[in-house]
Write a protein that holds these residues in place. Structure first.
Motif, PDB file in Angstrom:
ATOM      1  N   THR A  53     -56.954 -61.095  56.828  1.00 49.70           N
ATOM      2  CA  THR A  53     -57.583 -62.371  57.167  1.00 49.70           C
ATOM      3  C   THR A  53     -57.226 -62.875  58.557  1.00 49.70           C
ATOM      4  O   THR A  53     -57.778 -63.875  59.000  1.00 49.70           O
ATOM      5  CB  THR A  53     -57.179 -63.449  56.142  1.00 49.70           C
ATOM      6  N   GLU A  75     -64.609 -70.646  45.241  1.00 44.11           N
ATOM      7  CA  GLU A  75     -65.370 -70.620  46.486  1.00 44.11           C
ATOM      8  C   GLU A  75     -66.631 -71.472  46.383  1.00 44.11           C
ATOM      9  O   GLU A  75     -66.988 -72.196  47.330  1.00 44.11           O
ATOM     10  CB  GLU A  75     -65.722 -69.177  46.856  1.00 44.11           C
ATOM     11  N   LEU A 126     -65.467 -75.304  46.364  1.00 43.67           N
ATOM     12  CA  LEU A 126     -64.827 -75.844  47.560  1.00 43.67           C
ATOM     13  C   LEU A 126     -65.567 -75.508  48.851  1.00 43.67           C
ATOM     14  O   LEU A 126     -65.325 -76.141  49.885  1.00 43.67           O
ATOM     15  CB  LEU A 126     -63.381 -75.335  47.661  1.00 43.67           C
ATOM     16  N   HIS A 127     -66.422 -74.472  48.801  1.00 41.62           N
ATOM     17  CA  HIS A 127     -67.156 -74.029  49.992  1.00 41.62           C
ATOM     18  C   HIS A 127     -66.201 -73.754  51.154  1.00 41.62           C
ATOM     19  O   HIS A 127     -66.402 -74.204  52.275  1.00 41.62           O
ATOM     20  CB  HIS A 127     -68.209 -75.078  50.391  1.00 41.62           C
ATOM     21  N   ARG A 128     -65.144 -73.033  50.816  1.00 37.71           N
ATOM     22  CA  ARG A 128     -64.105 -72.737  51.788  1.00 37.71           C
ATOM     23  C   ARG A 128     -63.636 -71.307  51.576  1.00 37.71           C
ATOM     24  O   ARG A 128     -63.588 -70.823  50.443  1.00 37.71           O
ATOM     25  CB  ARG A 128     -62.947 -73.709  51.592  1.00 37.71           C
ATOM     26  N   ALA A 129     -63.317 -70.635  52.664  1.00 35.00           N
ATOM     27  CA  ALA A 129     -62.851 -69.258  52.552  1.00 35.00           C
ATOM     28  C   ALA A 129     -61.519 -69.207  51.811  1.00 35.00           C
ATOM     29  O   ALA A 129     -60.709 -70.144  51.924  1.00 35.00           O
ATOM     30  CB  ALA A 129     -62.699 -68.643  53.940  1.00 35.00           C
ATOM     31  N   GLU A 160     -58.824 -67.641  52.431  1.00 34.30           N
ATOM     32  CA  GLU A 160     -57.651 -67.719  53.302  1.00 34.30           C
ATOM     33  C   GLU A 160     -57.370 -69.128  53.801  1.00 34.30           C
ATOM     34  O   GLU A 160     -56.327 -69.365  54.421  1.00 34.30           O
ATOM     35  CB  GLU A 160     -57.796 -66.770  54.491  1.00 34.30           C
ATOM     36  N   ASP A 161     -58.280 -70.061  53.533  1.00 30.97           N
ATOM     37  CA  ASP A 161     -58.054 -71.462  53.888  1.00 30.97           C
ATOM     38  C   ASP A 161     -57.872 -72.336  52.648  1.00 30.97           C
ATOM     39  O   ASP A 161     -57.916 -73.567  52.738  1.00 30.97           O
ATOM     40  CB  ASP A 161     -59.234 -71.993  54.715  1.00 30.97           C
ATOM     41  N   THR A 162     -57.667 -71.704  51.513  1.00 34.82           N
ATOM     42  CA  THR A 162     -57.559 -72.424  50.245  1.00 34.82           C
ATOM     43  C   THR A 162     -56.195 -72.168  49.617  1.00 34.82           C
ATOM     44  O   THR A 162     -55.801 -71.010  49.440  1.00 34.82           O
ATOM     45  CB  THR A 162     -58.667 -71.971  49.270  1.00 34.82           C
ATOM     46  N   ASP A 209     -55.248 -76.812  46.502  1.00 34.60           N
ATOM     47  CA  ASP A 209     -56.631 -77.260  46.327  1.00 34.60           C
ATOM     48  C   ASP A 209     -57.106 -76.980  44.909  1.00 34.60           C
ATOM     49  O   ASP A 209     -58.033 -77.635  44.420  1.00 34.60           O
ATOM     50  CB  ASP A 209     -57.536 -76.544  47.324  1.00 34.60           C
ATOM     51  N   GLN A 242     -58.597 -83.075  43.694  1.00 32.60           N
ATOM     52  CA  GLN A 242     -59.502 -83.755  44.614  1.00 32.60           C
ATOM     53  C   GLN A 242     -58.831 -84.982  45.218  1.00 32.60           C
ATOM     54  O   GLN A 242     -58.141 -85.722  44.516  1.00 32.60           O
ATOM     55  CB  GLN A 242     -60.775 -84.184  43.871  1.00 32.60           C
TER      56      GLN A 242
END
Length: 706
Positions: free
Chosen positions: A150, A555, A558-561, A563-565, A629, A705
């Motif tokens: 990543t 995914e 959260l609509h986040r990769a 590696e950022d979660t 998260d 959240q």
């Protein structure tokens, strides 16, 4: 007026002799490594596409492996023969001596790389997982490689915003390998492990054949490659260091105790090679680097002592240099190696200036039975043990007359010193993982055994055996009665041929036994569930089959990769297959000391004491670390609730549906050294605006959240 003409500028194709001596081996090494990498990857890819039955349920793959190993060993013999023909002034076919030598020296590393590839790739061909699957230590190794895909930096295998504490060299390169092939880290682990080991075997072969006569070097390279496959292949990032160590020790001894008419000018390339090896190895595997550094220090001390007090056969000094030379060169090697090691260690060391170290990174808190004794591979009842025993005898006999024996012998002493310190360390509540020295000692003694075998063969060739002259057998009795001799002395070719035959059969016997030695590790590769939720033996997968759906759920929400979660979970091997940032590391043994494993565990344990949703949210978000998260927890079934609350069966049903997270704690000096336990979060407190849940199989994804 000076009448001397200036020296002509060398043409590009007519480099000076010193440059040719350096560039030719360098070009051979580069070509060999490239061929090994491409060839081994092709072997992995080809056998992965064929629909073979699992290694654990059929002997088909075992049979194919043995045939391929014999072919690879035959190519080693052919390469050595071709190269030696060229070196002795004889060509092969229409090839002259020089081209024949080049062909043979290129074939040798390719053959050893092939030996690595077929020994590992064929038994594992029906599985996407490597040796040991996703179990035990391979769980964190797969996680590390997954995270390394990543980033071009050196991220920690678990925690957010921290550089890696564990040496990242092999994993960083593996991440680039995975990126180049468009593979996930876990899926790239097997091919990268095999390719990296094959390339290292090729490089080691080039080193051995450069330092020694080609056939001797080829035999040493092949023997050590086989030993590595049997005892070190499961830990590829360590094996690549261990396999190169024996030939590098020969260079190190030459660097610290140079020979020749002008020792001060000799050994400089060997010094640079030793420096580079120690520095790069520190980026891969610190334990073997520690042993190698200890050995180099011992070499410098021995060289300095002999230079000061030793005497040669003529009564003069044993070395043509003073005791200051090896000490000065030791300092150069040490300082230079530390600078090279900063390639991997600089980010972590810089971070320690602003961070707080904790009692994590306790990998040395491990003392299995084999770690509580000295490794003695020379007494193993197999061809490898016999070769090690021969090596021990040769080292003892040639300790004062062979520089090779001196270099390897000091390496063996250094390894046993490391083991001894590890045993003593148990008294201080730690170890140096001395059992890891078994591979190093086996490699050094195996190489020494090869040298002893060649010297025995040379001695046998010098022996003249009396044989009856051809055509005179009928008159033997008469000649004997007349007091005359009817015999002729012949070289002892038959004993040499017998020795060669035994060596060849021993190599085949050892090679074909390697899959048996690795049987348990191969079994894990077939029985563990992989990142696709499948088992290679086609049996029903375990709960890890839900991991891909869990990842998709996170995914999509959260609509986040990944590696950022940040995810908090104790699900076995979950992080091995998905590059999420982990709120907590798998165990304290490989946790980053800057991550404060114990404090994080205490925070997770406090979640079980939350009184309501607001309290739970506060406990999750209040600490200084980045909050999770999502939490991937397992749900307690009614049966599990009753088992967990055996002392209070009446209230057990009330706990059904609660959430659990698995944590680990260090039990050293106990063996096993890790205990897993569950933290139970009451279902009723996971409520309110800060939480949302999604059930996936036996798991529940709890979204945290703001």
């Amino acid at each position: 007026m000076n009448s001397r003409k200036p020296a002509p500028t060398p043409a590009p194709g007519n480099a000076p002799a010193p440059a040719r001596r350096f560039l030719a081996p360098a070009a051979l090494a580069v070509a060999s490594v490239i061929i090994a990498g491409v060839g081994s990857l092709a072997v992995v890819a080809i056998f992965a596409k064929v629909d073979f039955p699992a290694f654990t349920t059929s002997n088909v793959l075992r049979a194919i492996t043995v045939i391929a190993q014999v072919v690879a060993l035959a190519l080693v013999v052919a390469g050595a023969w071709i190269a030696r023909r060229g070196e002795t002034g004889h060509g092969i076919g229409k090839l002259g001596p020089a081209p024949s030598t080049r062909v043979g020296k290129l074939l040798l590393p390719a053959a050893n790389a092939l030996l690595v590839a077929v020994t590992l790739a064929i038994p594992l061909s029906a599985s996407k997982l490597y040796l040991m699957g996703a179990s035990v230590d391979q769980e964190f190794r797969s996680q590390f490689l997954e995270r390394s895909t990543t980033s071009l930096g050196v991220p920690d295998m678990a925690y957010a915003d921290l550089p890696s504490f564990y040496p990242s060299g092999w994993f960083w390169l593996g991440g680039r390998f995975a990126n180049a092939l468009g593979m996930d880290g876990w899926e790239a682990f097997k091919p990268w492990a095999i390719v990296s080991l094959a390339m290292t075997a090729a490089l080691a072969t080039v080193l051995w054949t450069r330092l020694l006569r080609t056939d001797v070097g080829a035999a040493a390279a092949t023997a050590t490659t086989l030993v590595m496959l049997a005892h070190g292949a499961h830990e590829p990032y360590g094996a690549v260091v261990a396999l190169l160590a024996p030939p590098v020790l020969l260079l190190a001894w030459h660097a610290l105790a140079p020979t020749g008419a002008d020792p001060r000018r000799a050994g400089k390339i060997a010094l640079a090679a030793t420096l580079a090896f120690l520095g790069i190895s520190a980026c891969f595997y610190t334990l073997y680097t520690g042993w190698a550094a200890l050995t180099v220090v011992l070499m410098a001390l021995v060289a300095a002592a002999v230079a000061k007090w030793g005497r040669g056969a003529d009564g003069g000094t044993a070395f043509r240099f003073g005791p200051g030379l090896p000490i000065a060169r030791l300092l150069v090697i040490g300082i230079g190696a530390c600078i090279v090691a900063l390639l991997a260690w600089a980010p972590y060391l810089i971070k320690t200036l602003t961070g707080t170290l904790s009692a994590s990174g306790l990998a040395n808190h491990y003392l299995p039975p084999e770690g509580a004794q000295f490794p003695l591979p020379m007494f193993d009842a197999d061809p490898g043990g016999l070769l090690c025993l021969a090596g021990l005898v040769w080292l003892a006999l040639r300790a004062t007359s062979s520089r090779r024996a001196q270099a390897l012998g000091i390496g063996v002493l250094g390894a046993y010193a490391w083991v001894g310190l590890s045993l003593l360390g148990a008294l201080a509540g730690t170890t140096l993982l001395g059992f890891r020295m078994d591979l190093v000692i086996s490699l050094l003694l195996s190489a020494a055994g090869v040298f002893g075998a060649f010297e025995l063969a040379a001695a046998l060739r010098r022996v003249r055996l009396p044989e009856r002259a051809a055509g005179k057998a009928d008159s033997a009795d008469a000649a004997s009665a007349a007091g005359t001799s009817n015999t002729t002395n012949y070289p002892a070719l038959r004993p040499v041929a017998a020795l060669a035959a035994v060596a060849a059969l021993g190599a085949v016997a050892y090679a074909q036994h390697i899959p048996t030695v690795l049987d348990e590790q191969i079994t894990h590769a077939y029985e563990d569930t992989d990142g696709n939720g499948e088992r290679a033996d086609r049996h029903a997968p375990d709960d890890a089959r839900y991991y891909p759906e869990i990842t998709s759920t996170i995914e999509n929400r959260l609509h986040r990769a990944p590696e950022d979660t940040v995810v908090a979970s104790g699900a076995p091997a979950f992080f091995s297959f998905h590059p999420f940032l982990a709120y907590q590391a798998i165990t304290s043994h490989y946790a980053n000391p800057l991550g404060d494993y114990a404090a994080r565990a205490a925070v997770i344990e406090s979640w079980a004491e939350a009184s309501d949703g607001a309290d739970l949210y506060s406990k999750i978000t209040a600490p200084q670390w980045r909050a999770p998260d999502a939490i991937v927890a397992e749900r307690l079934t009614e049966k599990e609730a009753k088992k967990a609350n055996a002392a209070d069966p009446e209230n057990a049903e009330a706990h059904a549906g609660d959430y659990t997270i698995r944590l680990a704690k260090d039990l050293y000096p106990s063996d096993p050294n890790v205990e897993f336990y569950d933290v139970r979060i009451p279902a009723e407190v996971v409520e309110g605006a800060h939480f949302d849940t999604k059930d996936v199989g036996p798991f529940t994804v709890i979204f945290v959240q703001p």
